[in-house]
Design an enzyme around this catalytic site. Structure first.
Site, PDB file in Angstrom:
ATOM      1  N   SER A 138      -6.181  -1.506   2.337  1.00 49.62           N
ATOM      2  CA  SER A 138      -7.213  -2.099   1.491  1.00 49.62           C
ATOM      3  C   SER A 138      -8.578  -2.062   2.198  1.00 49.62           C
ATOM      4  CB  SER A 138      -6.805  -3.529   1.110  1.00 49.62           C
ATOM      5  OG  SER A 138      -7.636  -4.037   0.101  1.00 49.62           O
ATOM      6  N   ASP A 163      -4.006   2.324  -0.200  1.00 49.94           N
ATOM      7  CA  ASP A 163      -4.727   1.767  -1.340  1.00 49.94           C
ATOM      8  C   ASP A 163      -6.058   1.152  -0.909  1.00 49.94           C
ATOM      9  OD1 ASP A 163      -4.511   1.752  -4.147  1.00 49.94           O
ATOM     10  OD2 ASP A 163      -4.300  -0.421  -4.147  1.00 49.94           O
ATOM     11  N   HIS A 179      -0.868  -3.185  -5.567  1.00 47.38           N
ATOM     12  CA  HIS A 179      -1.732  -2.939  -4.407  1.00 47.38           C
ATOM     13  C   HIS A 179      -0.907  -2.760  -3.137  1.00 47.38           C
ATOM     14  CE1 HIS A 179      -5.588  -2.780  -2.513  1.00 47.38           C
ATOM     15  NE2 HIS A 179      -5.530  -3.972  -1.934  1.00 47.38           N
TER      16      HIS A 179
END
Length: 445
Positions: free
Chosen positions: A153, A177, A247
């Site tokens: 992330s 991601d 996610h």
């Protein structure tokens, strides 16, 4: 008595040696979340013992082996302040797959804030701290070629910033991601980019919410198209899992590659629709290069790159909803001789010598069957079998009871993409009656 006191003192001094102390990831509680946290970065170093981390302060420990590969693991936004649920498993798996240094970049103080923009605003500062550590490593004999960064992330963009500071000479960056909010639409120097390392691979698993949609790496993987992941909650009533499951799936897919439960194969393609239509056959059996593997071994793909290849490649694949997530792919080629056009869906069952059966229903859109025109379909199975001894086909034009159409097949060919060493199987002169299953024994083509 004097000897006993000396022994106690020596034992205390050894046990209190900071180099032997095991350090853990920063744990924060609810008040920290409400008040917010300012940035503090701790570097937790793991070698052979994946349960015990040594703390790297301003100076590298004397025992740090700079000739080894060093992998940095960088987490992202932590709205609850908790330790990432995947962290321990990732550390253990990395150390089991290769003899390396693993450094967990613990910036939980900074990442834990109710306001996301505060946490994302710290990313460049975290990168600067990591640059100082890598500079020390280089001064002690390390090579940028042996530096690998895994960023989750926000951590993916932190890795990109570090890569920029070293002019893209880091060995590899994997973005799991990469965060979309605060970074969508930003220029390459303000986010992760394929120029930030010698090889950059990215897994996009939540492109319609928390993740970054556009291509960022030398190769970008889009599981199940990149948005909704099978097995994840579909409604908000599932609580926090509804928001984070897609996610986090990128991390668990990466973990699956380390455990080698199965090799998740992806297919370079322009779009997910083309992939589903079976139009992506530029790799694998009969081609000049193998298909790329997802996760830890994705960097093998660069060994087959060519001078005229685009700098960014998109790759698509499907997964199951549970670990180890693997899907097994077969290409199905069909030639029909109906005078009238038939549009419908094909279902396929494969049976082995022991009677075990696997099934695939190809229903993302109806296929169009025309006289003497080859139709290529991509069949996806959640399991695989060693040898195909039986083949069953079904044909349907939709939920109609009457009339029942027939599909006249000149030949059908079945080829495993996941295991290209398996022989191609064929069958000739078949008539399928709608909504009736036809079973037969295929032969080697």
């Amino acid at each position: 008595m004097l000897r006993f006191l000396i022994f106690i003192c020596l034992a205390w001094s050894v046990s209190s040696d900071p180099d032997e102390e095991c350090h853990t990831f920063t744990k924060l509680n609810f008040p920290n979340i409400l008040v917010g946290t300012s940035l503090k970065v701790r570097l937790l170093w793991y070698t052979e013992n994946f349960t015990c981390a040594k703390l790297i302060d301003s100076v590298l420990p004397l025992s740090f082996n700079t000739t080894k590969k060093t992998t940095f693991v960088i987490h992202g936004y932590r709205p609850t302040g908790s330790k990432p649920v995947w962290l321990a498993e990732l550390i253990e798996s990395l150390l089991q797959v290769e003899d390396m240094n693993v450094i967990v970049v613990d910036w939980n103080r900074g990442a834990t804030n109710l306001i996301y923009s505060i946490a994302s605003g710290y990313t460049w500062q975290v990168a600067e701290i990591l640059k100082e550590t890598i500079d020390q490593m280089l001064a002690n004999g390390a090579s940028l070629d042996n530096i690998y960064m895994i960023g989750v992330s926000l951590g993916a963009h932190i890795a990109g910033f570090v890569g920029q500071m070293f002019d893209g000479k880091l060995g590899r960056i994997t973005g799991l991601d990469p965060a979309g909010p605060s970074f969508n639409g930003k220029p390459p120097n303000e986010r992760l980019d394929h120029t930030d390392a010698q090889f950059v691979d990215v897994i996009h698993s939540d492109t319609d919410a928390l993740g970054f949609k556009e291509s960022l790496g030398n190769i970008d993987f889009y599981p199940n198209g990149g948005s909704d992941q099978p097995g994840c909650p579909q409604t908000i009533f599932s609580g926090l899992a509804y928001f984070k499951c897609d996610h986090q799936r990128s991390v668990f897919l990466y973990l699956s590659s380390l455990k080698k439960d199965c090799n998740i194969t992806a297919y370079p393609c322009e779009s997910y629709r083309d992939y589903l239509d079976g139009n992506c056959i530029s790799c694998g059996a009969g081609q000049s290069r193998p298909c790329p593997l997802l996760g830890y071994y994705a960097d093998q793909w660069k060994n087959y790159s060519k001078e005229n290849d685009p700098p960014v490649t998109k790759a698509f694949f499907d997964t199951a909803g549970e670990k180890p997530f693997c899907i097994y792919h077969y290409f199905v080629d069909i030639m029909t001789w109906n005078k009238n056009i038939r549009r419908g869906y094909i279902s396929i069952k494969l049976t082995d010598q022991d009677g075990n059966t696997i099934e695939s229903k190809i229903r993302h859109e109806p296929a169009t069957f025309q006289q003497y025109q080859q139709v290529r379909l991509l069949a996806r199975f959640s399991q695989d079998i060693d040898q195909v001894k039986g083949l069953s086909l079904g044909f349907s034009t939709g939920p109609v009871l009457w009339p029942k159409y027939k599909l006249r097949i000149i030949w059908i060919k079945l080829r495993s993409i996941t295991h290209p060493e398996k022989p191609q199987m064929c069958r000739y002169d078949i008539v399928l009656r709608e909504n009736d299953e036809a079973a037969f024994k295929p032969i080697v083509c």
